[in-house]
Design an enzyme around this catalytic site. Structure first.
Site, PDB file in Angstrom:
ATOM      1  N   TRP A 121     -17.759   5.311  25.373  1.00  0.00           N
ATOM      2  CA  TRP A 121     -17.150   6.296  24.472  1.00  0.00           C
ATOM      3  C   TRP A 121     -18.144   7.343  23.998  1.00  0.00           C
ATOM      4  O   TRP A 121     -17.822   8.538  23.935  1.00  0.00           O
ATOM      5  CB  TRP A 121     -16.461   5.591  23.296  1.00  0.00           C
ATOM      6  CG  TRP A 121     -15.347   4.719  23.782  1.00  0.00           C
ATOM      7  CD1 TRP A 121     -15.299   3.353  23.752  1.00  0.00           C
ATOM      8  CD2 TRP A 121     -14.128   5.145  24.438  1.00  0.00           C
ATOM      9  NE1 TRP A 121     -14.126   2.912  24.344  1.00  0.00           N
ATOM     10  CE2 TRP A 121     -13.402   3.982  24.769  1.00  0.00           C
ATOM     11  CE3 TRP A 121     -13.598   6.395  24.781  1.00  0.00           C
ATOM     12  CZ2 TRP A 121     -12.158   4.033  25.420  1.00  0.00           C
ATOM     13  CZ3 TRP A 121     -12.362   6.446  25.430  1.00  0.00           C
ATOM     14  CH2 TRP A 121     -11.662   5.271  25.744  1.00  0.00           C
ATOM     15  N   ASP A 134     -18.374   7.999  15.286  1.00  0.00           N
ATOM     16  CA  ASP A 134     -17.074   7.570  15.800  1.00  0.00           C
ATOM     17  C   ASP A 134     -16.948   6.087  15.478  1.00  0.00           C
ATOM     18  O   ASP A 134     -17.553   5.244  16.132  1.00  0.00           O
ATOM     19  CB  ASP A 134     -17.008   7.800  17.315  1.00  0.00           C
ATOM     20  CG  ASP A 134     -15.741   7.211  17.938  1.00  0.00           C
ATOM     21  OD1 ASP A 134     -14.902   6.652  17.200  1.00  0.00           O
ATOM     22  OD2 ASP A 134     -15.597   7.311  19.178  1.00  0.00           O
ATOM     23  N   LYS A 157      -6.958   0.253  15.826  1.00  0.00           N
ATOM     24  CA  LYS A 157      -7.679  -0.999  15.908  1.00  0.00           C
ATOM     25  C   LYS A 157      -7.613  -1.704  14.547  1.00  0.00           C
ATOM     26  O   LYS A 157      -6.938  -2.708  14.410  1.00  0.00           O
ATOM     27  CB  LYS A 157      -9.139  -0.780  16.333  1.00  0.00           C
ATOM     28  CG  LYS A 157      -9.300  -0.516  17.834  1.00  0.00           C
ATOM     29  CD  LYS A 157      -9.142   0.931  18.182  1.00  0.00           C
ATOM     30  CE  LYS A 157      -9.782   1.398  19.459  1.00  0.00           C
ATOM     31  NZ  LYS A 157      -9.360   0.882  20.729  1.00  0.00           N
TER      32      LYS A 157
END
Lengths: 362, 362
Positions: free
Chosen positions: A103, A173, A197
């Site tokens: 990511w 992030d 999540k």
């Protein structure tokens, strides 16, 4: 009623049962209002209260200082990969990216479209199994910002302490470990997280930004990509994802009232993760973890079995025990047990038991 | 159970009760899967089928030709205000905007950030109470595209036939009347709609684009603003708003199976709108409509009472009869009855009855 299984998906991920039950109870009509949260106007007192409570819950849980704005956006983390550089990159200055997995690599590649962005650190050589040590990070103190991904969902490595990037505004992030632990907010310039999540369903992204950074957003930006406009309009720049924010309100309420805050959530998460890592470490090499021990994620436990055949048998047996969505990401393979905030300890215990039982029988 | 009211909100707007009931029934666990649609992975066979059915339903309802792609995005219509020019404006060519109300005006202002965009028509002089006649539109045949808003929610004017813009790719913001009628898709280059009026809850936007136009999207665009990438990844560029798309699947299924398609939906919508417009027209000037008769919207019926005091009394009486969210937008004032696809005819009848009763007593 349909029986629920244990959902180890990396995201969208399991939600607290209590949250689902309340949403279900009121799905045809909110008490006293007679309309569903799926169809109510975003310009009404009920939604004003939803926004207020969600923000207040986040501020209390994370002890967010008054000089930070809390914004609710759409588009997921991948829109943030663009919005961060489009808003924060300054003319003639670079951005420093700490690349610890898939990511952060993708975020770096996207940032390069909008200016100079470079990898201050990249763990590619060891297939992203580790985090930088203090000596690894040599950031340019004149850069626009430093960027990291607190938890790499695919590889299963997690920062439980912020990287040392000096005085640069630190951008994080936190999509896959937001609200899993208390944070020293004064270390951050901007932190963002998609909801699916730890904080709600897919479709809403939280951005927490230090207000001095809002001055970097210019009028040339597309309206819906301008942090300063979101802050000015209190996230009501257009119709927000009402229902997703309502669920986030219920999840943050559960974190406060049922869990008792983020210190307790962290203790709980450590206990859950230890159950699985202990089995891996005691397996004499039958189970091998992907991440280096010191850098292991509390959220995504990634490991392998000796061969593909055993792995298939392991997954089949897991499903028959109500343990679902365990296959790892194709780029790493193996097993990935995602054990976010809302995964009950009973589910983790069942998985740990099955790992032990399977090894004995193998 | 909590009693439901009639919700005349302009959006988010009322949804079919049958859709809400199915969503409620399965909210803790989808049949045979054991996880909620709020927490299920977007990379699983169940969601593949949701995407497939939603697209298939739209293709059947609108008779979408094979050379069009159907995309599901986040960010609402206001993100499209930027995405349309960022993807479709060509070097050295302008875009032609038909400005018939607040939303088309805002789309034009946003487009100007990215190149040359101009108003081919602007009904500002008459406070956006009308549409252009054929002679009003003189478009530059060398422009990148022509743009219009099929229904202006605030003013209550609606195109029930496409504007005559020659051979230019026609771009339509159909956010507030999508699926209210059949469309001659061969007239369109791109049509988009946020879901929260006729197709689902806030949080998902449908874009239907002719595939030759995808060639205009360049790699320099932010990834999440690139139509061509959405088309390539079949809307799975990142985690889509799973639950919102699931509700859209149920709404489009209801349109097909319970309503019987868009011809029937249009007939139904005409009947509903006539009930209110007939009362306005028979009121001898007690109720005055905002839009010119020929250009009236089937979705948003906008009208005024003789004075503010009567309007307050009217709204109070309406609420006591279970008729909610009727105040007009601040820029137009008066009353706005939004009677989208899912508003039952019984609700409209009750409102028409109350209008007649209130005038008698006034």
């Amino acid at each position: 009623m349909e029986k629920r299984v244990y959902n180890f998906s990396p995201g969208p991920a399991t939600l607290p049962l209590k949250v689902l039950e309340e949403a279900q109870r009121d799905l045809l009509a909110l008490p006293g209002l007679g309309v569903s949260a799926l169809e109510i106007s975003h310009r009404c007192p009920w939604f004003d209260k939803v926004l207020e409570e969600t923000e207040a819950n986040l501020r209390e849980l994370l002890k967010i200082p008054a000089n930070f704005k809390v914004l609710f956006l759409q588009g997921g983390s991948r829109l943030q990969f663009s919005m961060v550089p489009m808003n924060l990159l300054q003319e003639g200055k670079a951005a420093e990216y700490v690349v610890t997995g898939s990511w952060s690599k993708m975020a770096l590649d996207e940032a390069k479209k909008f200016g100079t962005a470079k990898a201050t650190y990249d763990a590619k050589a060891t297939n992203y199994d580790r985090l930088p040590t203090a000596g690894d990070l040599k950031v340019d103190e004149g850069a626009s910002y430093a960027y990291f991904t607190s938890n790499e969902t695919i590889q299963g490595v997690q920062f439980l302490d912020e990287p040392k990037t000096g005085s640069l505004p630190l951008v994080c992030d936190a999509s896959s470990d937001f609200l899993c632990r208390p944070l020293p907010m004064d270390r951050y310039g901007l932190i963002y997280s998609c909801a699916q999540k730890n904080s709600g369903p897919a479709g809403v992204t939280t951005v927490i930004i230090r207000d001095d950074l809002l001055g970097r957003s210019t009028d040339k930006l597309p309206t819906m990509m301008n942090y300063a406009l979101y802050a000015k309009e209190k996230s009501l720049l257009n119709t927000p994802p009402v229902f997703s924010i309502y669920i986030m309100m219920l999840v943050t309420r559960w974190l406060k009232n049922d869990i008792g805050g983020l210190d307790k959530m962290l203790a709980h998460n450590k206990k859950k993760a230890a159950q699985l890592y202990d089995v891996i470490d005691a397996s004499g090499g039958f189970y091998t973890g992907h991440a280096q021990k010191a850098d292991r994620s509390l959220m995504n436990v990634t490991f392998k079995l000796p061969d593909d055949e055993k792995q298939k048998a392991f997954l089949k047996g897991a499903e028959s025990r109500g343990l679902h969505y365990l296959p790892g990401h194709r780029s790493v393979g193996g097993i990935r047990a995602s054990i976010y905030n809302a995964m009950p300890i009973e589910g983790v215990q069942l998985l740990a038991d099955w790992m032990k039982e399977f090894q004995k029988g193998a």
